[in-house]
Write a protein that holds these residues in place. Structure first.
Motif, PDB file in Angstrom:
ATOM      1  N   THR A   2     -63.769  53.261 -67.257  1.00  0.00           N
ATOM      2  CA  THR A   2     -65.039  53.881 -66.936  1.00  0.00           C
ATOM      3  C   THR A   2     -66.108  53.248 -67.803  1.00  0.00           C
ATOM      4  O   THR A   2     -65.946  53.130 -69.014  1.00  0.00           O
ATOM      5  CB  THR A   2     -65.003  55.397 -67.198  1.00  0.00           C
ATOM      6  N   MET A   3     -67.190  52.840 -67.164  1.00  0.00           N
ATOM      7  CA  MET A   3     -68.316  52.276 -67.897  1.00  0.00           C
ATOM      8  C   MET A   3     -69.520  53.152 -67.614  1.00  0.00           C
ATOM      9  O   MET A   3     -69.760  53.529 -66.477  1.00  0.00           O
ATOM     10  CB  MET A   3     -68.565  50.834 -67.455  1.00  0.00           C
ATOM     11  N   GLU A   4     -70.277  53.468 -68.652  1.00  0.00           N
ATOM     12  CA  GLU A   4     -71.407  54.367 -68.504  1.00  0.00           C
ATOM     13  C   GLU A   4     -72.575  53.803 -69.291  1.00  0.00           C
ATOM     14  O   GLU A   4     -72.416  53.296 -70.392  1.00  0.00           O
ATOM     15  CB  GLU A   4     -71.015  55.735 -69.048  1.00  0.00           C
ATOM     16  N   GLN A   5     -73.765  53.894 -68.711  1.00  0.00           N
ATOM     17  CA  GLN A   5     -74.963  53.405 -69.391  1.00  0.00           C
ATOM     18  C   GLN A   5     -76.159  54.215 -68.931  1.00  0.00           C
ATOM     19  O   GLN A   5     -76.308  54.475 -67.742  1.00  0.00           O
ATOM     20  CB  GLN A   5     -75.192  51.921 -69.066  1.00  0.00           C
ATOM     21  N   LEU A  20     -70.491  42.186 -65.082  1.00  0.00           N
ATOM     22  CA  LEU A  20     -69.522  41.188 -65.495  1.00  0.00           C
ATOM     23  C   LEU A  20     -68.243  41.941 -65.827  1.00  0.00           C
ATOM     24  O   LEU A  20     -68.194  42.700 -66.797  1.00  0.00           O
ATOM     25  CB  LEU A  20     -70.023  40.414 -66.719  1.00  0.00           C
ATOM     26  N   ALA A  21     -67.253  41.785 -64.986  1.00  0.00           N
ATOM     27  CA  ALA A  21     -66.000  42.522 -65.170  1.00  0.00           C
ATOM     28  C   ALA A  21     -65.270  42.008 -66.402  1.00  0.00           C
ATOM     29  O   ALA A  21     -65.210  40.801 -66.640  1.00  0.00           O
ATOM     30  CB  ALA A  21     -65.115  42.374 -63.944  1.00  0.00           C
ATOM     31  N   ILE A  25     -59.455  43.218 -66.231  1.00  0.00           N
ATOM     32  CA  ILE A  25     -59.398  43.539 -64.808  1.00  0.00           C
ATOM     33  C   ILE A  25     -58.983  42.288 -64.059  1.00  0.00           C
ATOM     34  O   ILE A  25     -59.646  41.254 -64.154  1.00  0.00           O
ATOM     35  CB  ILE A  25     -60.764  44.051 -64.297  1.00  0.00           C
ATOM     36  N   PRO A  26     -57.887  42.352 -63.302  1.00  0.00           N
ATOM     37  CA  PRO A  26     -57.424  41.162 -62.594  1.00  0.00           C
ATOM     38  C   PRO A  26     -58.367  40.782 -61.452  1.00  0.00           C
ATOM     39  O   PRO A  26     -59.057  41.623 -60.882  1.00  0.00           O
ATOM     40  CB  PRO A  26     -56.051  41.567 -62.057  1.00  0.00           C
ATOM     41  N   ALA A  27     -58.391  39.498 -61.134  1.00  0.00           N
ATOM     42  CA  ALA A  27     -59.185  39.014 -60.000  1.00  0.00           C
ATOM     43  C   ALA A  27     -58.579  39.566 -58.716  1.00  0.00           C
ATOM     44  O   ALA A  27     -57.381  39.780 -58.624  1.00  0.00           O
ATOM     45  CB  ALA A  27     -59.192  37.496 -59.987  1.00  0.00           C
ATOM     46  N   GLY A  28     -59.422  39.821 -57.721  1.00  0.00           N
ATOM     47  CA  GLY A  28     -58.946  40.348 -56.449  1.00  0.00           C
ATOM     48  C   GLY A  28     -59.699  41.605 -56.083  1.00  0.00           C
ATOM     49  O   GLY A  28     -60.675  41.980 -56.738  1.00  0.00           O
TER      50      GLY A  28
END
Length: 86
Positions: A2-5, A20-21, A25-28
């Motif tokens: 979870t990202m929060e801003q 920007l992941a 986190i895997p590609a796909g």
């Protein structure tokens, strides 16, 4: 993850995102959720525990919901479609 801003919405209501992941986190394919919750500042006014104001809309909705009982999704769908199938 979870990202929060916190951000400030400008007067033109245009908000741009660049994400920007992280490398973890895997590609796909991935599911991204976007949720906006307004931050409302209050002036430390005490909130009454119970008010005597009338709430006709809420009362109507609660009255409708009280008759649902153990209705299934299929029954709700059939009820909604019934007016078109007559």
């Amino acid at each position: 993850m979870t990202m929060e801003q916190m951000i400030t919405i400008p007067s033109d209501h245009r908000v741009f995102f660049e994400f920007l992941a992280p490398r973890e986190i895997p590609a796909g394919p991935a599911k991204v959720e976007f949720k906006v919750t307004p931050v409302i500042e209050t002036q430390n006014k005490p909130v009454p525990e119970s008010s005597n104001q009338a709430t006709p809309r809420a009362d109507r909705l609660l009255g409708i919901a009280s008759h649902l009982g153990d209705i299934t999704l299929e029954e709700i769908r059939a009820e909604r479609l019934a007016k078109y199938l007559k």
